[in-house]
Every structure is written in C-alpha cells, then in structure tokens.
Design an enzyme around this catalytic site. Structure first.
Site, PDB file in Angstrom:
ATOM      1  N   GLU A  23      27.647-102.568  87.660  1.00  0.00           N
ATOM      2  CA  GLU A  23      26.276-102.589  87.400  1.00  0.00           C
ATOM      3  C   GLU A  23      25.464-102.234  88.617  1.00  0.00           C
ATOM      4  O   GLU A  23      24.442-101.642  89.018  1.00  0.00           O
ATOM      5  CB  GLU A  23      25.995-104.041  87.102  1.00  0.00           C
ATOM      6  CG  GLU A  23      24.318-104.088  86.617  1.00  0.00           C
ATOM      7  CD  GLU A  23      23.430-104.426  87.283  1.00  0.00           C
ATOM      8  OE1 GLU A  23      22.032-104.536  86.886  1.00  0.00           O
ATOM      9  OE2 GLU A  23      23.762-104.772  88.391  1.00  0.00           O
TER      10      GLU A  23
ATOM     11  N   ASP B  51      30.719-107.606  88.894  1.00  0.00           N
ATOM     12  CA  ASP B  51      30.728-107.018  90.206  1.00  0.00           C
ATOM     13  C   ASP B  51      29.552-107.600  90.983  1.00  0.00           C
ATOM     14  O   ASP B  51      28.667-107.923  90.289  1.00  0.00           O
ATOM     15  CB  ASP B  51      30.653-105.603  90.512  1.00  0.00           C
ATOM     16  CG  ASP B  51      29.355-104.875  89.526  1.00  0.00           C
ATOM     17  OD1 ASP B  51      29.055-105.395  88.641  1.00  0.00           O
ATOM     18  OD2 ASP B  51      28.659-103.992  90.322  1.00  0.00           O
TER      19      ASP B  51
HETATM   20 ZN   LIG Z   1      23.003-108.284  88.499  1.00  0.00          ZN
END
Ligand SMILES: [Zn+2]
Ligand SMILES: *[C@@H]1O[C@H](CO)[C@@H](O)[C@H](O)[C@H]1NC(C)=O
Ligand SMILES: *[C@@H]1O[C@H](CO)[C@@H](O)[C@H](O)[C@H]1NC(C)=O
Ligand SMILES: *[C@@H]1O[C@H](CO)[C@@H](O)[C@H](O)[C@H]1NC(C)=O
Length: 288
Positions: free
Chosen positions: A170, A104
């Site tokens: 994340e 992401d």
């Molecule tokens: Zn990162």
C-alpha cells in the site's frame, strides 16, 4: 438500506475491541493482555515495503489456523503476497463484507530519534505502544482479527461471509497488491458488498467509521527570478523568493480560512474543508 445495515456491523466490530481496551484505563494490564501481545508480535515483524513478507505470511497462517478459517495467498508480483482470510457466513449468496488492511510499513531507522526501537512494539510506562506501523495499520488488522475471533468465541454466526484482506504494498502505490487483486477472478468471486479500509488513527475511546475520502493533490511550484549580483536591489515581485513569498502567503491565507471550518466540523465529516500543507521548500541556484 442494505449498506446502512452492514455498515452498522462494521462499527460494532470496532467498538467491541476498543471498549475492551479503553474501559480498563486505570486497571488494565497492557502487558498481560493477549490481544495487545498479539499486536506487539505483529509490530515486531519488520514489514518495511520490499522486505521479505514471509514471516508476516506465517504469522497470519498461524492465526487463521487457530480460528479454523481458510487463508488464501495470491501473488501477482514476486515477493508481494496478498492474503485473504475467509470467515464464512451462514448465507453465502449474500454480498460479503471485506475488511482490508495492509501489511507493509514505511521505513524506520533507529537513528530517526525513536524512544524505543521501531520494531520493538515496546509499551511505555504510560501505556503507549511504540513501533513502525502500529497505527498505520497493524493495530487495525489485529482489531479485525480480534473482533472476528470474539464473535466466533461467542458462537455468533453472521449471515454474510467476512473476508479479511491483507495487502503487501500500500505504501508504494498498491500496484502489486490491491490494484492487481481488484482485477482478479478471486476478488470477483468474493462478491463484496461493503468494505472497510484504512482510516485515521485517533486518540479516542471509539473508532469512528469514515465514509468519505479526500483526494490528494500535490502541487509543485517553481519560482524563477531575476539574476544579478547578490547586493543588487530588485523589486520583490521580480525575485524568486519574492514570488515564492507570494505563493506561500496565499496558501496560508487559504489555510487560515479552512482551519476554523476543520475545527468546527464533526469528526465524521472531512468533506467540508480542504486541508493544505507546505511540505518541502528548497532553494536552487542557476546561473545562466
Ligand atoms: Zn496505511
Ligand atoms: C527493517 O527492514 C529494512 C528494509 O529491509 C531495513 O533497512 C531495516 O534495517 C530493518 N530494521 C530493523 C530494525 O531490522
Ligand atoms: C459455543 O458452542 C460450543 C459448541 O457448541 C459450546 O461448547 C460453547 O460453550 C459455546 N460458547 C458460548 C459462549 O456459548
Ligand atoms: C512589481 O513591483 C513594482 C514595484 O513595486 C511595481 O511597480 C510593479 O507594478 C509590480 N509588478 C507586478 C506585475 O505586480
């Protein structure tokens, strides 16, 4: 000892890839390099968190198949796939190596002043790749992949199994990804002895491996002051802005004391200084 040895392997992975890019500074044709093209294709997948990560899963499926390695997909929360590519070692009884990165990226809008569209992966005249997630951290995923691919092409078998793990969230706190994955049987079965993760993106011909992590401490300070007519004259230390001034002055004094330590610190020692930044200043008015 064990860890030092594996750590060296980790460094070599990086250097393998990076040398190929940087040695060729003057003659290197970025536009026709397949590794660079692969990174560009990956950047072109809009993996803004909460987006459908299906196209990224497909991308990694194709790459895994091309290398004849197994890809497993774990979904702990809807639309949040965790991918694991397994490069088997010759001695599966040894603890494995995990090379982690996240799929992401944080949001990007063309209105934010990008020189090239944020999901273009465009290479500028001077060889810079533009795209959201190029540094954080799609280039790292491609480096892992290219390094493992090259070992395979050279018929180099590693003793230890290497897992490439790819996380979905994340940038949102990793709850559906890494946090869930670490509690899973799938992770336990991997018997991980060493892991490489996200580092800093640096404009250097090598990528240092950091073995320290700094802990974030976010502080919000609210300063309240005396009320009164805008033309009244109060002691500075009684006003909200005066108190803020005091906080900020002290913060910058600390900063100015730490900064020279930072500039003298070796690249691989982020532990000797504390960085501090003032990120948001806002003013509100309350009338009571
Ligand atoms: Zn990162
Ligand atoms: C990328 O995805 C985000 C989230 O869905 C969306 O807001 C944005 O417009 C997309 N960007 C482009 C260039 O398509
Ligand atoms: C790797 O092994 C394959 C199959 O044994 C062989 O065809 C190929 O030439 C080898 N490559 C290198 C770089 O040694
Ligand atoms: C605030 O400033 C006034 C005027 O300079 C001073 O007399 C007072 O001692 C200060 N108070 C504090 C708490 O620093």
């Amino acid at each position: 000892m064990l860890y030092v040895k594996i750590w060296t392997v980790g460094v070599l992975f990086y250097l393998n890839v990076i040398n190929n890019v940087c040695n060729a500074d003057t003659t290197f044709n970025y536009n026709s390099n397949p590794s660079v093209a692969l990174l560009q294709r990956y950047i072109q997948i809009n993996t803004t968190t909460y987006n459908d990560l299906g196209p990224a899963v497909k991308f990694w499926n194709v790459l895994a198949a091309a290398q004849g390695v197994k890809l497993k997909k774990y979904v702990f929360k809807k639309k949040m796939p965790v991918l694991v590519l397994k490069w088997p070692g010759t001695d599966p009884s040894l603890p494995s190596i995990m090379l982690n990165s996240h799929v992401d990226v944080v949001p990007a809008s063309e209105q934010d002043g990008w020189l090239y569209p944020p999901f273009s992966g465009q290479i500028s005249e001077d060889g810079k790749i533009y795209g959201r997630g190029t540094q954080d951290m799609k280039s790292v995923s491609i480096q892992y992949y290219e390094a493992l691919k090259r070992l395979k092409e050279k018929n180099i078998s590693l003793l230890r199994t290497v897992y490439m793990t790819l996380m979905p969230d994340e940038e949102l706190g990793a709850e559906a990804g890494m946090l869930s994955f670490l509690q899973s049987d799938a992770f336990k079965a991997m018997n991980v002895g060493f892991e490489l993760d996200e580092g800093g993106a640096l404009d250097m011909p090598v990528i240092p491996v950091f073995y320290q992590d700094k802990v974030a401490w976010q502080i919000r300070v609210d300063c309240h002051g005396v009320a009164g007519h805008g033309s009244s004259f109060q002691p500075t230390n009684a006003t909200a802005t005066g108190k803020c001034h005091n906080v900020v002055t002290n913060m910058f004094a600390f900063r100015d004391q730490q900064y020279p330590i930072y500039t003298k610190a070796p690249i691989n020692d982020a532990g000797v200084y504390s960085s501090v930044n003032l990120n948001i200043v806002s003013v509100s008015f309350f009338f009571q």
